[in-house]
Scaffold this active site. Structure first.
Site, PDB file in Angstrom:
ATOM      1  N   HIS A 180       0.777  -1.099  -0.043  1.00 31.13           N
ATOM      2  CA  HIS A 180      -0.087   0.029  -0.027  1.00 31.13           C
ATOM      3  C   HIS A 180       0.988   1.228   0.062  1.00 31.13           C
ATOM      4  O   HIS A 180       0.266   2.320  -0.204  1.00 31.13           O
ATOM      5  CB  HIS A 180      -1.060  -0.085   1.321  1.00 31.13           C
TER       6      HIS A 180
HETATM    7  C1  LIG Z   1       4.902   0.457   6.454  1.00 31.37           C
HETATM    8  S1  LIG Z   1       6.495  -0.430   7.001  1.00 31.37           S
HETATM    9  C2  LIG Z   1       5.947  -2.049   7.218  1.00 31.37           C
HETATM   10  C3  LIG Z   1       6.805  -2.939   8.109  1.00 31.37           C
HETATM   11  C4  LIG Z   1       6.276  -4.305   8.659  1.00 31.37           C
HETATM   12  N1  LIG Z   1       5.954  -4.989   7.426  1.00 31.37           N
HETATM   13  C5  LIG Z   1       5.078  -4.133   9.397  1.00 31.37           C
HETATM   14  O1  LIG Z   1       3.893  -4.267   9.127  1.00 31.37           O
HETATM   15  O2  LIG Z   1       5.432  -3.754  10.753  1.00 31.37           O
HETATM   16  C6  LIG Z   1       7.398  -0.679   5.452  1.00 31.37           C
HETATM   17  C7  LIG Z   1       8.562  -1.264   5.454  1.00 31.37           C
HETATM   18  O3  LIG Z   1       9.006  -1.287   4.045  1.00 31.37           O
HETATM   19  C8  LIG Z   1      10.309  -1.136   4.275  1.00 31.37           C
HETATM   20  N2  LIG Z   1      11.160  -0.697   3.041  1.00 31.37           N
HETATM   21  C9  LIG Z   1      10.842   0.688   2.215  1.00 31.37           C
HETATM   22  N3  LIG Z   1      11.643   0.535   0.986  1.00 31.37           N
HETATM   23  C10 LIG Z   1      12.131  -0.734   1.008  1.00 31.37           C
HETATM   24  C11 LIG Z   1      13.133  -1.380   0.078  1.00 31.37           C
HETATM   25  N4  LIG Z   1      13.306  -0.773  -1.050  1.00 31.37           N
HETATM   26  N5  LIG Z   1      13.471  -2.511   0.280  1.00 31.37           N
HETATM   27  C12 LIG Z   1      13.194  -3.266   1.322  1.00 31.37           C
HETATM   28  N6  LIG Z   1      12.397  -2.571   2.576  1.00 31.37           N
HETATM   29  C13 LIG Z   1      11.794  -1.451   2.094  1.00 31.37           C
HETATM   30  C14 LIG Z   1      10.572   0.021   5.354  1.00 31.37           C
HETATM   31  O4  LIG Z   1      11.891   0.366   5.689  1.00 31.37           O
HETATM   32  C15 LIG Z   1       9.553  -0.317   6.259  1.00 31.37           C
HETATM   33  O5  LIG Z   1      10.287  -1.167   7.092  1.00 31.37           O
END
Ligand SMILES: C[S@@+](CC[C@H](N)C(=O)[O-])C[C@H]1O[C@@H](n2cnc3c(N)ncnc32)[C@H](O)[C@@H]1O
Length: 399
Positions: free
Chosen positions: A303
């Site tokens: 999302h």
């Molecule tokens: C909204 S958080 C959700 C975290 C976890 N899945 C939760 O539900 O608590 C989105 C996650 O995506 C990670 N993220 C963003 N860009 C990323 C990328 N290019 N590769 C890997 N992770 C990434 C962020 O660091 C973050 O931890």
């Protein structure tokens, strides 16, 4: 709208409240019944006050949000604690002008927060208690995040919309380059990242507390590769339950988050490993997503991204799954899905996702279409007593 219309809505509301009272506590009926009551309460308010006042109330709700932010950031409920505090006490302890505090407290009293014991002397009540830092269901971090990053980003939504993907509300509001995740992970924003972590945990407690109980997590085959798993908030919730203790997880996230996650898990029980990666990389090898695991998980990630980015992420996950095609690997996508009867919270959160990173809350059909575009086949959609649903996808059978 006539008084008769209001009576009809109020009668419908009463019937729904009676059904809710009769539904077994914690049942699916109680969950959906509470949503029906919430929707009908709002309908009653619209019917009674009419379109003019209702519209102005929504317009000015940003002032209520500002009042909530004001008292939360200044720690008014913490200062009052178990006792009482006068306006003068609050002004002295917070450094805020008593005139400002008086107007803000009046706005909060009007929404049911705090009790006025005597003129300008306040004590906490059930609503203001959740603004206290130490309350077991504290929303202090959530309100800080929603009313700061969320609000400021949303204030730039029109400019972001007119940039056609070049900018996001948060970039325009805070002036950073790169993604909002990299910005928040930078050392100078450690306090924002830490607050975001608390905010997510608090919001999940409010909206997704039943997710650990409503899905058979203990039946998953490990290790479960959690793509964009953050510091492992879901794992923390799952591993609290004895029956999930045997599960093993590998979290893939950006390097800074992995560093933070390792620190958090250094003192926690459970097998949770971290791998630094980039799920948006051009191919699975560059993404760092471990290949060949029987289970993959993506929660609250898709999302945050546009359709083409989502297909990129899912394609990398599919390619990682394909390395163990003989084990029939499964992907679980845990996300909020937009429905016709979605609650006010789901819709306002969707605005926030849009403002923060041009993200979007998708419908079930839209999510399934993206999974199929990435070469995956949807087996089942699990609905829970939560705003999240779990979509279970597999590699298509070889023809
Ligand atoms: C909204 S958080 C959700 C975290 C976890 N899945 C939760 O539900 O608590 C989105 C996650 O995506 C990670 N993220 C963003 N860009 C990323 C990328 N290019 N590769 C890997 N992770 C990434 C962020 O660091 C973050 O931890």
């Amino acid at each position: 709208m006539s008084a008769q219309d209001a009576v009809a809505v109020a009668e419908r509301l009463l019937a729904l409240v009676k059904d809710l009272a009769a539904a077994p506590a914690q049942s699916k009926d109680a969950y959906t019944g509470a949503l029906d009551v919430q929707r009908t309460c709002d309908e009653l308010l619209r019917t009674v006050v009419g379109p003019l006042e209702y519209t102005v109330l929504i317009g000015e709700s940003c002032q209520e949000s500002a009042a909530l932010h004001f008292v939360t950031q200044l720690g008014v409920a913490d200062i009052i604690g178990e006792g009482t505090a006068s306006l003068a006490d609050l002004s002295e302890r917070t450094g805020a002008d008593a005139r400002f505090l008086g107007v803000v407290m009046s706005c909060m009293l009007g929404r049911g927060y705090f009790v006025q014991e005597s003129p300008n002397v306040y004590k906490n009540n059930a609503l203001s208690e959740v603004l206290r830092e130490a309350h077991p269901s504290s929303l202090k971090g959530a309100i800080g995040f929603v009313c700061d990053e969320g609000y400021n980003a949303a204030s730039k939504l029109q400019e972001a919309a007119k940039s056609h993907g070049q900018a996001s509300g948060s970039k325009l509001a805070f002036g950073f380059q790169g993604t909002v995740f990299d910005w928040m992970a930078a050392p100078e924003h450690a306090w924002r990242n830490e607050r975001l972590g608390r905010a997510m945990k608090q919001l999940h407690m409010m909206a997704n507390a039943n997710v650990p109980a409503d899905f058979e997590w203990n039946k998953l085959r490990g290790p479960v590769v959690d793509c964009g798993g953050g510091i492992g908030a879901l794992e923390m919730a799952l591993l609290k339950d004895e029956k999930n203790r045997g599960l093993e997880f590998t979290i893939v996230d950006i390097p800074k988050t992995v560093e933070n996650g390792k620190k958090v898990w250094a003192n926690l029980p459970g097998t949770v490993n971290f791998v630094a990666g980039d799920f948006l990389a051009p191919d699975v090898d560059a993404s760092g997503i471990p290949k060949g695991s029987p289970t993959y998980l993506i929660r609250h990630v898709l999302h945050d991204w546009t359709d083409s980015e989502v297909v990129r992420i899912l394609t990398n996950v599919r390619d990682a799954m394909a390395a163990a095609a003989d084990q029939a690997p499964t992907l679980l996508v845990c996300e909020m899905l937009l429905r016709e009867d979605s609650s006010r919270f789901v819709r306002t959160t969707s605005m926030q996702l849009l403002a923060l990173n041009n993200g979007i809350t998708r419908t079930q059909d839209a999510m399934i279409a993206l999974l199929e575009q990435a070469g995956l086949e949807v087996k089942h959609v699990h609905h829970m007593r939560a705003v999240d649903s779990i979509i279970e996808a597999v590699l298509p059978a070889r023809s």
